[in-house]
Write a protein that holds these residues in place. Structure first.
Motif, short mmCIF file in Angstrom:
data_model
loop_
_atom_site.label_atom_id
_atom_site.label_comp_id
_atom_site.label_asym_id
_atom_site.label_seq_id
_atom_site.Cartn_x
_atom_site.Cartn_y
_atom_site.Cartn_z
N ALA A 185 0.89 -1.11 -0.04
CA ALA A 185 0.13 0.16 -0.02
C ALA A 185 0.50 1.18 -0.11
CB ALA A 185 -0.42 -0.25 0.86
N TYR A 186 1.77 1.26 1.11
CA TYR A 186 2.78 2.13 0.44
C TYR A 186 3.80 2.79 -0.73
CZ TYR A 186 7.65 4.45 1.37
OH TYR A 186 8.55 5.43 1.37
N ILE A 187 4.31 1.36 -1.45
CA ILE A 187 4.78 1.22 -2.61
C ILE A 187 3.97 2.26 -3.57
CG2 ILE A 187 5.71 0.43 -4.75
CD1 ILE A 187 7.67 1.13 -1.73
N ASN A 188 2.54 1.81 -3.34
CA ASN A 188 1.43 2.74 -4.25
C ASN A 188 0.70 3.86 -3.87
OD1 ASN A 188 -0.64 1.99 -6.25
ND2 ASN A 188 -2.02 1.95 -4.63
N ILE A 189 0.98 4.15 -3.30
CA ILE A 189 1.32 6.16 -2.92
C ILE A 189 2.35 5.92 -3.41
CG2 ILE A 189 0.95 7.51 -1.13
CD1 ILE A 189 -0.86 5.47 0.83
N LEU A 190 3.56 6.28 -3.55
CA LEU A 190 4.18 6.40 -3.34
C LEU A 190 5.00 6.75 -5.18
CD1 LEU A 190 7.51 7.44 -2.56
CD2 LEU A 190 8.21 5.23 -3.40
N LEU A 191 4.49 5.11 -6.18
CA LEU A 191 4.11 5.72 -7.35
C LEU A 191 3.11 6.60 -7.58
CD1 LEU A 191 4.65 1.11 -7.69
CD2 LEU A 191 6.73 3.42 -8.49
N GLY A 192 1.96 6.85 -7.04
CA GLY A 192 1.18 7.52 -7.56
C GLY A 192 1.65 8.61 -6.98
N VAL A 193 2.41 9.10 -6.26
CA VAL A 193 2.86 10.28 -6.59
C VAL A 193 4.60 10.52 -7.24
CG1 VAL A 193 4.44 11.68 -5.17
CG2 VAL A 193 2.26 11.09 -4.11
N PHE A 194 5.41 9.70 -7.78
CA PHE A 194 6.55 9.73 -8.16
C PHE A 194 6.34 9.43 -9.98
CE2 PHE A 194 8.05 10.30 -3.80
CZ PHE A 194 8.77 11.50 -4.04
N LEU A 232 -2.69 7.93 7.03
CA LEU A 232 -1.79 7.49 6.97
C LEU A 232 -0.88 8.29 6.13
CD1 LEU A 232 -1.16 3.53 7.02
CD2 LEU A 232 -0.13 5.43 8.91
N TRP A 233 -2.37 8.49 5.07
CA TRP A 233 -1.64 9.19 3.47
C TRP A 233 -1.57 10.79 4.41
CZ3 TRP A 233 0.04 10.26 -0.96
CH2 TRP A 233 -0.85 11.36 -1.82
N LYS A 234 -2.48 11.47 4.56
CA LYS A 234 -2.61 12.96 5.58
C LYS A 234 -1.25 12.81 6.09
CE LYS A 234 -7.25 13.41 5.71
NZ LYS A 234 -8.13 14.27 6.22
N ASN A 235 -0.90 11.70 6.50
CA ASN A 235 0.49 12.37 7.24
C ASN A 235 1.45 11.76 5.81
OD1 ASN A 235 2.28 11.93 9.83
ND2 ASN A 235 3.02 10.60 8.91
N ILE A 236 2.18 11.62 5.65
CA ILE A 236 2.86 11.49 4.59
C ILE A 236 2.96 12.55 2.94
CG2 ILE A 236 2.65 9.30 2.57
CD1 ILE A 236 5.32 8.67 3.76
N LEU A 240 5.65 14.22 1.06
CA LEU A 240 5.88 13.30 -0.43
C LEU A 240 5.95 14.95 -1.28
CD1 LEU A 240 4.52 9.49 -0.29
CD2 LEU A 240 6.55 9.94 -0.08
N LYS A 241 5.40 15.50 -1.40
CA LYS A 241 5.21 16.81 -2.48
C LYS A 241 6.44 17.22 -2.31
CE LYS A 241 0.41 16.93 -2.68
NZ LYS A 241 -0.63 17.95 -1.89
N LYS A 242 6.76 17.26 -0.61
CA LYS A 242 8.29 18.17 -0.73
C LYS A 242 9.57 17.76 -1.22
CE LYS A 242 11.20 20.88 2.25
NZ LYS A 242 11.83 20.62 4.40
N ALA A 243 9.59 16.09 -1.19
CA ALA A 243 10.31 15.31 -1.75
C ALA A 243 10.62 15.27 -3.51
CB ALA A 243 10.46 14.15 -1.32
N MET A 244 8.84 15.63 -4.14
CA MET A 244 9.21 15.19 -5.17
C MET A 244 9.66 16.51 -5.90
SD MET A 244 6.02 15.00 -7.14
CE MET A 244 4.75 16.32 -7.31
N GLN A 245 9.79 17.93 -5.36
CA GLN A 245 10.53 18.75 -6.28
C GLN A 245 11.86 18.84 -5.75
OE1 GLN A 245 9.10 22.26 -3.34
NE2 GLN A 245 6.91 21.71 -3.89
N THR A 246 12.78 17.59 -5.25
CA THR A 246 13.92 17.32 -5.27
C THR A 246 14.89 16.25 -5.46
OG1 THR A 246 14.04 17.03 -2.82
CG2 THR A 246 13.96 19.15 -3.70
N VAL A 247 13.64 14.97 -6.78
CA VAL A 247 14.04 14.64 -7.26
C VAL A 247 15.37 14.50 -8.10
CG1 VAL A 247 13.32 12.36 -8.66
CG2 VAL A 247 11.60 13.41 -7.08
N TYR A 248 16.40 13.08 -7.40
CA TYR A 248 17.99 13.48 -8.02
C TYR A 248 18.36 13.99 -7.04
CZ TYR A 248 15.30 11.08 -12.13
OH TYR A 248 14.56 10.05 -12.61
N LEU A 249 17.83 15.56 -6.40
CA LEU A 249 18.40 16.26 -5.85
C LEU A 249 19.56 16.23 -4.44
CD1 LEU A 249 17.11 19.91 -7.60
CD2 LEU A 249 18.77 18.06 -8.39
#
Length: 253
Positions: A185-194, A232-236, A240-249
């Motif tokens: 379920a966590y991986i599904n959320i992660l892939l939905g964002v990234f 769990l989704w509301k917490n993370i 995740l939105k902050k992390a998405m702005q700096t993917v690869y950085l």
């Protein structure tokens, strides 16, 4: 079969982290086929590349830990020494695979002698031995093809992983203290964002490890159980939105 004559040269291409190198290594090791792996990024001149192939052949055939270094200045020298190495390993009746990783080295190949790539593509013909050259690349064959023409390799394309493939691969790395369904379920959320901005498997594996502790915080504090996906989704979500702005950085750690 080990004695079966293979195609003289094979060109395998696809985006990074699509399984090209892993599949070739697994296939050759599982079938126990004689092979040599070299990286054109590390051995960036023709002499270094040719000598490394010969060194690996000698080290596989010698019981000594160190092998004598044989200088190889030209491709003619390489063909002569290659024949000797094949005979010393008693591989005359078996196909030897030379796998060369061409990741992002189109410019390096152009800077090498003009005969290097065409000669490798016809190595089976030049040596008269059962040898197949496998080239792994992230870019298409047309960007490597010499202007003077050459023997055309058999080309194979490795497509990108689908979101379903990534889900299955990433879920295999679930921590033992949590259930597979919880991590899936966590991986599904992660892939939905990234997934729309990053499809690199290695980068997604890094992101999964990096953010999992944040996803588990409500469970660790006892504020939610593993099935409270909404909480769990509301917490993370903001993390995740902050992390998405700096993917690869690598700014979020």
């Amino acid at each position: 079969q080990r004695q079966q004559l293979c195609f003289p040269s094979i060109f395998i291409y696809g985006h990074t982290s699509s399984g090209k190198t892993y599949v070739m290594q697994t296939l050759l090791n599982t079938l126990q086929l004689p092979h040599v792996f070299v990286n054109c990024v590390e051995y960036f001149t023709s002499r270094l590349l040719l000598e490394e192939i010969l060194i690996q052949l000698q080290s596989c055939s010698s019981e000594r830990e160190q092998t004598s270094h044989v200088p190889c200045d030209t491709f003619n020298d390489f063909v002569r020494l290659f024949k000797q190495a094949v005979v010393s390993r008693e591989l005359e009746d078996q196909t030897l695979y030379i796998v060369s990783n061409l990741i992002l080295v189109a410019e390096q190949l152009r800077e090498m002698e003009a005969n290097i790539l065409p000669a490798f593509l016809r190595l089976q013909e030049l040596t008269g031995r059962n040898v197949t050259v496998v080239l792994l690349s992230e870019i298409v064959w047309e960007l490597f093809r010499p202007n003077t023409g050459c023997f055309e390799p058999l080309t194979l394309y490795f497509p990108d992983y689908s979101i379903g493939h990534l889900q299955k691969i990433l879920t295999q790395n679930h921590p033992p203290e949590y259930s597979v369904d919880f991590y899936a379920a966590y991986i599904n959320i992660l892939l939905g964002v990234f997934y729309m901005v990053c499809r690199d498997l290695k980068e997604l594996q890094h992101l999964a490890v990096l953010n999992f502790s944040k996803y588990c915080e409500p469970v660790v504090r006892g504020e939610a159980n593993e099935r409270d996906t909404r909480k769990l989704w509301k917490n993370i979500e903001p993390h995740l939105k902050k992390a998405m702005q700096t993917v690869y950085l690598r700014e979020i750690s």
